[in-house]
Design an enzyme around this catalytic site. Structure first.
Site, mmCIF file in Angstrom:
data_model
loop_
_atom_site.group_PDB
_atom_site.id
_atom_site.type_symbol
_atom_site.label_atom_id
_atom_site.label_comp_id
_atom_site.label_asym_id
_atom_site.label_seq_id
_atom_site.Cartn_x
_atom_site.Cartn_y
_atom_site.Cartn_z
ATOM 1 N N LYS A 57 102.457 6.222 0.329
ATOM 2 C CA LYS A 57 102.861 6.801 1.798
ATOM 3 C C LYS A 57 102.139 6.686 2.378
ATOM 4 O O LYS A 57 103.518 5.730 3.578
ATOM 5 C CB LYS A 57 102.309 8.449 1.665
ATOM 6 N N GLN B 185 97.323 15.320 1.035
ATOM 7 C CA GLN B 185 97.271 15.676 0.075
ATOM 8 C C GLN B 185 96.841 16.691 -1.058
ATOM 9 O O GLN B 185 95.475 17.236 -1.849
ATOM 10 C CB GLN B 185 97.267 14.424 -1.068
ATOM 11 N N ASP C 114 104.375 17.036 7.102
ATOM 12 C CA ASP C 114 104.844 17.373 5.446
ATOM 13 C C ASP C 114 105.504 18.652 5.114
ATOM 14 O O ASP C 114 105.276 19.293 4.441
ATOM 15 C CB ASP C 114 103.456 16.991 4.531
HETATM 16 N N1 GUN Z 1 101.603 16.064 -3.975
HETATM 17 C C1 GUN Z 1 102.848 15.675 -4.503
HETATM 18 N N2 GUN Z 1 103.281 16.139 -3.835
HETATM 19 C C2 GUN Z 1 103.556 16.769 -2.409
HETATM 20 C C3 GUN Z 1 103.955 16.178 -1.191
HETATM 21 O O1 GUN Z 1 104.467 15.793 -1.420
HETATM 22 N N3 GUN Z 1 103.094 17.021 -0.156
HETATM 23 C C4 GUN Z 1 101.269 17.415 -0.226
HETATM 24 N N4 GUN Z 1 100.849 17.283 0.384
HETATM 25 N N5 GUN Z 1 101.182 17.075 -1.699
HETATM 26 C C5 GUN Z 1 101.454 16.520 -2.824
#
Ligand code: GUN
Length: 298
Positions: free
Chosen positions: A65, A109, A132
């Site tokens: 990311k 995450q 997110d």
């Molecule tokens: N873990 C796996 N996919 C995601 C996501 O799209 N956002 C977040 N914050 N954690 C994740």
């Protein structure tokens, strides 16, 4: 002798829904927005990623990311906290990022270590920097179709369905899974697009009989090759949001080879939903920066 056998299913070649070209188009537009923001304000948009613990898969996703942000002209900062961190410590860190004017988007995450109250941490992000789409604020804006940020994967799936002209209005969409970052927001976005939505989960009785009613299936359950062809209505659109470690690499929640002949459209894993999640996160970071810096996002 009649060749008609009602028990026989029709074998078709489905349209394979590919995420990468759509994601690339999003990222191209995003890059133009980033350049405009920098020209007008002198400020480079920045995503802060927060990783609590040292799960290798999560580390990889977070790094990806951050790198993608930089590839498209933005900055990224990475905060790593030990897996022994307390909720208070993580909330304090996220709150500091939320108050930092040089940070325009925050990704924490998921999943976090068990002792952490994830909801408290997500809420510390605040709506403005929730690129997110994990806060209650974002859940509300998604539910009511108000301006805000979509949850990255569900929003990516909606954009993918739009790119492929998939008719959602009035259709029965069955979402398998009710997680905070996937199943629940997915259901709300489909509902906001006028689907009739059923959410199934681990306690659903006779899951296959419900999935069989679906025009659109979104598999978001986190179990490798869980969905089988005899669960599907002929011609269903099947979206696989799963990404499960398998012996030969990551696999989806849908048994692709078994299901594909029965679908009108299906997403592969990898190469389906995955690129969309990343593109939406990066795109929303640039949109967040534009809003915070008073630049037109379009
Ligand atoms: N873990 C796996 N996919 C995601 C996501 O799209 N956002 C977040 N914050 N954690 C994740």
């Amino acid at each position: 002798m009649s060749l008609y056998n009602p028990a026989m299913t029709t074998t078709t070649t489905p349209t394979v829904i590919k995420g990468k070209p759509i994601a690339d188009a999003i990222l191209t537009d995003c890059e133009k927005r980033v350049q405009r923001i920098i020209e007008k304000t002198g400020v480079t948009p920045c995503l802060a990623t927060v990783l609590v613990g040292n799960d290798p898969a999560s580390e990889k996703y977070v790094d990806r990311k951050g790198k993608l942000c930089e590839k498209h002209g933005m900055k990224s900062i990475k905060v790593v906290m030990p897996d022994t961190s307390t909720t208070e410590e993580v909330v304090a860190k996220v709150s500091a990022l939320a108050a930092d004017d040089s940070v325009h988007g925050i990704l924490v995450q998921h999943p976090m270590p068990k002792q952490i109250d994830e909801r408290a941490v997500f809420e510390a992000i605040g709506g403005a920097k929730d690129v997110d789409g994990v806060t209650f604020h974002s859940f509300g804006t998604m539910t009511y179709s108000l301006p805000g940020f979509g949850s990255a994967t569900p929003e990516g799936i909606m954009r993918m369905m739009k790119a492929y002209d998939i008719d959602i209005l009035g259709k029965h969409a069955v979402v398998i899974g009710r997680s905070v970052i996937l199943g629940k927001p997915m259901a709300m976005l489909l509902l906001a697009s006028h689907a009739t939505v059923t959410i199934c989960h681990s306690r659903t009785v006779d899951l296959p009989s419900i999935v069989r009613q679906a025009d659109i299936v979104v598999a978001a359950v986190g179990i490798a090759h869980f969905v089988k062809s005899d669960w599907l209505k002929e011609g269903a659109v099947v979206i696989d949001a799963g990404f499960n470690p398998g012996p030969g690499g990551n696999v989806g929640d849908v048994d692709y080879d078994d299901c594909a002949p029965k679908c009108s459209m299906i997403t592969p894993v990898p190469g389906g939903v995955g690129p969309m999640t990343l593109a939406v996160l990066i795109d929303q970071t640039s949109i967040g920066a534009a809003r915070q810096l008073g630049v037109d996002a379009d």
